[in-house]
Design a protein around this motif. Structure first.
Motif, PDB file in Angstrom:
ATOM      1  N   VAL A   1       2.593 -10.311  -1.005  1.00  0.00           N
ATOM      2  CA  VAL A   1       1.465  -9.512  -0.483  1.00  0.00           C
ATOM      3  C   VAL A   1       1.565  -8.046  -0.947  1.00  0.00           C
ATOM      4  CG1 VAL A   1       2.484  -8.790   1.731  1.00  0.00           C
ATOM      5  CG2 VAL A   1       0.009  -9.199   1.576  1.00  0.00           C
ATOM      6  N   GLY A   2       2.746  -7.667  -1.441  1.00  0.00           N
ATOM      7  CA  GLY A   2       2.929  -6.303  -1.927  1.00  0.00           C
ATOM      8  C   GLY A   2       3.752  -5.418  -1.004  1.00  0.00           C
ATOM      9  N   LYS A   3       4.686  -6.032  -0.252  1.00  0.00           N
ATOM     10  CA  LYS A   3       5.504  -5.247   0.680  1.00  0.00           C
ATOM     11  C   LYS A   3       6.369  -4.221  -0.055  1.00  0.00           C
ATOM     12  CE  LYS A   3       7.147  -8.792   3.153  1.00  0.00           C
ATOM     13  NZ  LYS A   3       8.416  -8.856   2.552  1.00  0.00           N
ATOM     14  N   SER A   4       7.051  -4.670  -1.096  1.00  0.00           N
ATOM     15  CA  SER A   4       7.938  -3.759  -1.843  1.00  0.00           C
ATOM     16  C   SER A   4       7.145  -2.625  -2.480  1.00  0.00           C
ATOM     17  CB  SER A   4       8.721  -4.529  -2.913  1.00  0.00           C
ATOM     18  OG  SER A   4       9.543  -5.499  -2.304  1.00  0.00           O
ATOM     19  N   SER A   5       5.996  -2.947  -3.065  1.00  0.00           N
ATOM     20  CA  SER A   5       5.151  -1.908  -3.686  1.00  0.00           C
ATOM     21  C   SER A   5       4.668  -0.912  -2.629  1.00  0.00           C
ATOM     22  CB  SER A   5       3.952  -2.540  -4.390  1.00  0.00           C
ATOM     23  OG  SER A   5       4.389  -3.381  -5.434  1.00  0.00           O
TER      24      SER A   5
ATOM     25  N   LEU B   1       0.979  -6.613   6.597  1.00  0.00           N
ATOM     26  CA  LEU B   1       0.262  -6.507   5.324  1.00  0.00           C
ATOM     27  C   LEU B   1      -0.576  -7.747   5.049  1.00  0.00           C
ATOM     28  CD1 LEU B   1       2.197  -4.129   5.141  1.00  0.00           C
ATOM     29  CD2 LEU B   1       2.590  -4.695   2.733  1.00  0.00           C
ATOM     30  N   ALA B   2      -1.776  -7.510   4.512  1.00  0.00           N
ATOM     31  CA  ALA B   2      -2.691  -8.594   4.138  1.00  0.00           C
ATOM     32  C   ALA B   2      -3.277  -8.266   2.768  1.00  0.00           C
ATOM     33  CB  ALA B   2      -3.811  -8.723   5.173  1.00  0.00           C
ATOM     34  N   ASP B   3      -3.320  -9.244   1.888  1.00  0.00           N
ATOM     35  CA  ASP B   3      -3.924  -9.056   0.560  1.00  0.00           C
ATOM     36  C   ASP B   3      -5.443  -8.984   0.735  1.00  0.00           C
ATOM     37  OD1 ASP B   3      -4.985  -9.394  -2.042  1.00  0.00           O
ATOM     38  OD2 ASP B   3      -3.233 -10.546  -2.685  1.00  0.00           O
ATOM     39  N   ILE B   4      -6.026  -7.844   0.404  1.00  0.00           N
ATOM     40  CA  ILE B   4      -7.455  -7.606   0.637  1.00  0.00           C
ATOM     41  C   ILE B   4      -8.345  -8.572  -0.148  1.00  0.00           C
ATOM     42  CG2 ILE B   4      -7.811  -5.875  -1.196  1.00  0.00           C
ATOM     43  CD1 ILE B   4      -9.407  -4.247   1.016  1.00  0.00           C
TER      44      ILE B   4
ATOM     45  N   LEU C   1       3.348  -6.358  20.724  1.00  0.00           N
ATOM     46  CA  LEU C   1       3.953  -5.439  19.762  1.00  0.00           C
ATOM     47  C   LEU C   1       2.832  -4.653  19.078  1.00  0.00           C
ATOM     48  CD1 LEU C   1       6.556  -7.948  18.400  1.00  0.00           C
ATOM     49  CD2 LEU C   1       7.166  -5.645  19.117  1.00  0.00           C
ATOM     50  N   PRO C   2       2.859  -3.335  19.134  1.00  0.00           N
ATOM     51  CA  PRO C   2       1.794  -2.554  18.499  1.00  0.00           C
ATOM     52  C   PRO C   2       1.836  -2.730  16.982  1.00  0.00           C
ATOM     53  CG  PRO C   2       3.532  -1.098  19.291  1.00  0.00           C
ATOM     54  CD  PRO C   2       3.892  -2.479  19.737  1.00  0.00           C
ATOM     55  N   PHE C   3       0.664  -2.923  16.378  1.00  0.00           N
ATOM     56  CA  PHE C   3       0.644  -3.136  14.927  1.00  0.00           C
ATOM     57  C   PHE C   3      -0.600  -2.520  14.309  1.00  0.00           C
ATOM     58  CE2 PHE C   3      -1.756  -6.713  16.593  1.00  0.00           C
ATOM     59  CZ  PHE C   3      -2.806  -6.852  15.689  1.00  0.00           C
ATOM     60  N   THR C   4      -0.506  -2.287  13.014  1.00  0.00           N
ATOM     61  CA  THR C   4      -1.630  -1.868  12.195  1.00  0.00           C
ATOM     62  C   THR C   4      -1.674  -2.813  11.004  1.00  0.00           C
ATOM     63  OG1 THR C   4      -1.315   0.445  12.840  1.00  0.00           O
ATOM     64  CG2 THR C   4      -2.623   0.044  10.850  1.00  0.00           C
ATOM     65  N   VAL C   5      -2.874  -3.238  10.627  1.00  0.00           N
ATOM     66  CA  VAL C   5      -3.023  -4.099   9.450  1.00  0.00           C
ATOM     67  C   VAL C   5      -3.160  -3.200   8.222  1.00  0.00           C
ATOM     68  CG1 VAL C   5      -4.424  -5.886   8.330  1.00  0.00           C
ATOM     69  CG2 VAL C   5      -4.147  -5.889  10.829  1.00  0.00           C
ATOM     70  N   ILE C   6      -2.347  -3.481   7.216  1.00  0.00           N
ATOM     71  CA  ILE C   6      -2.414  -2.763   5.942  1.00  0.00           C
ATOM     72  C   ILE C   6      -2.998  -3.722   4.910  1.00  0.00           C
ATOM     73  CG2 ILE C   6      -1.097  -1.556   4.147  1.00  0.00           C
ATOM     74  CD1 ILE C   6      -0.907  -0.122   6.856  1.00  0.00           C
ATOM     75  N   ALA C   7      -4.201  -3.436   4.447  1.00  0.00           N
ATOM     76  CA  ALA C   7      -4.853  -4.278   3.438  1.00  0.00           C
ATOM     77  C   ALA C   7      -4.434  -3.770   2.060  1.00  0.00           C
ATOM     78  CB  ALA C   7      -6.366  -4.228   3.608  1.00  0.00           C
ATOM     79  N   THR C   8      -3.643  -4.561   1.339  1.00  0.00           N
ATOM     80  CA  THR C   8      -3.062  -4.140   0.061  1.00  0.00           C
ATOM     81  C   THR C   8      -3.945  -4.541  -1.130  1.00  0.00           C
ATOM     82  OG1 THR C   8      -1.805  -6.205  -0.138  1.00  0.00           O
ATOM     83  CG2 THR C   8      -0.713  -4.366   0.998  1.00  0.00           C
ATOM     84  N   LYS C   9      -3.617  -3.963  -2.280  1.00  0.00           N
ATOM     85  CA  LYS C   9      -4.212  -4.329  -3.585  1.00  0.00           C
ATOM     86  C   LYS C   9      -5.707  -4.010  -3.674  1.00  0.00           C
ATOM     87  CE  LYS C   9      -0.612  -7.829  -4.053  1.00  0.00           C
ATOM     88  NZ  LYS C   9      -0.137  -9.048  -4.646  1.00  0.00           N
ATOM     89  N   ALA C  10      -6.118  -2.922  -3.020  1.00  0.00           N
ATOM     90  CA  ALA C  10      -7.539  -2.544  -2.982  1.00  0.00           C
ATOM     91  C   ALA C  10      -8.081  -2.164  -4.351  1.00  0.00           C
ATOM     92  CB  ALA C  10      -7.749  -1.395  -2.007  1.00  0.00           C
TER      93      ALA C  10
END
Length: 195
Positions: free
Chosen positions: A34-38, A111-114, A134-143
């Motif tokens: 999904v692009g965690k390392s990037s 993380l989610a692949d957009i 658990l508090p969370f924020t969605v990070i949409a990657t590869k935009a």
């Protein structure tokens, strides 16, 4: 704006090796590739802090990074089809053990692949975070792979699938560094709550 000085600390393969730092922990989770390392490298402004691999399923441990004002925990990717059942169970237990210590986790970046609809594994992860409060924020990657209009539609779809507001989805690209300031602002909010 927060400045991040990033250093790798250690990897943990079992619950007994998990860190209990004084600083808040922000966890990064998502399916394999999904692009965690990037994403982590973009945050750290370093190219090779977290190892980027073309092969999904490379992160098999919880990797800890000291980011200055907080600790970032990079969790193993889930949902990689080519891994044996035994390995998948091992990863699931590691994730379960990690999240069971809720008091140690300040926030989760999921993380989610957009470019794709959230998978069953993605939905299960969000349900898990909601269930355990658990508090969370969605990070949409590869935009950078989509037009602005396509990205906007995808954000609405992700938010609807996860039953969260579109404002809880930050659109990012490690290629163009899109969304970095929004992520840093979010981290600042998280740290200020923890102090």
């Amino acid at each position: 704006m927060i400045t991040i000085k990033a250093e790798f600390i250690t990897s943990a393969a079992t619950k007994s090796q998990f860190l209990k730092p004084e600083k808040p922990i922000i966890a990064v989770c998502g399916k394999s590739n999904v692009g965690k390392s990037s994403f982590i490298n973009m945050l750290a402004n370093r190219k090779k802090l977290a190892k980027v691999s073309k092969d999904p399923g490379r992160t098999r441990l919880v990797n800890y990074f000291d980011m200055g004002d907080f600790i970032l925990a990079d969790l193993p990717g889930y949902g990689y089809a080519r891994v044996g059942k035994e390995e998948k169970l091992k990863w699931a237990k590691l994730l379960d053990d990690f999240f069971s210590d809720k008091e140690s986790i300040a926030h989760v970046f999921s993380l989610a692949d957009i470019r794709h609809d959230p998978t069953a594994d993605d939905r299960q992860m969000i349900e898990y975070l909601n269930y355990h409060i658990l508090p969370f924020t969605v990070i949409a990657t590869k935009a950078d792979k989509l037009s602005r209009a396509q990205a906007q539609r995808s954000v609405i779809n992700i938010a609807a699938t996860y039953k969260c507001g579109a404002g809880n989805v930050i659109v990012t690209s490690s290629e163009t560094r899109q969304g970095l300031n929004e992520v840093l602002e979010k981290i600042e909010q998280i740290i200020s709550i923890e102090e």
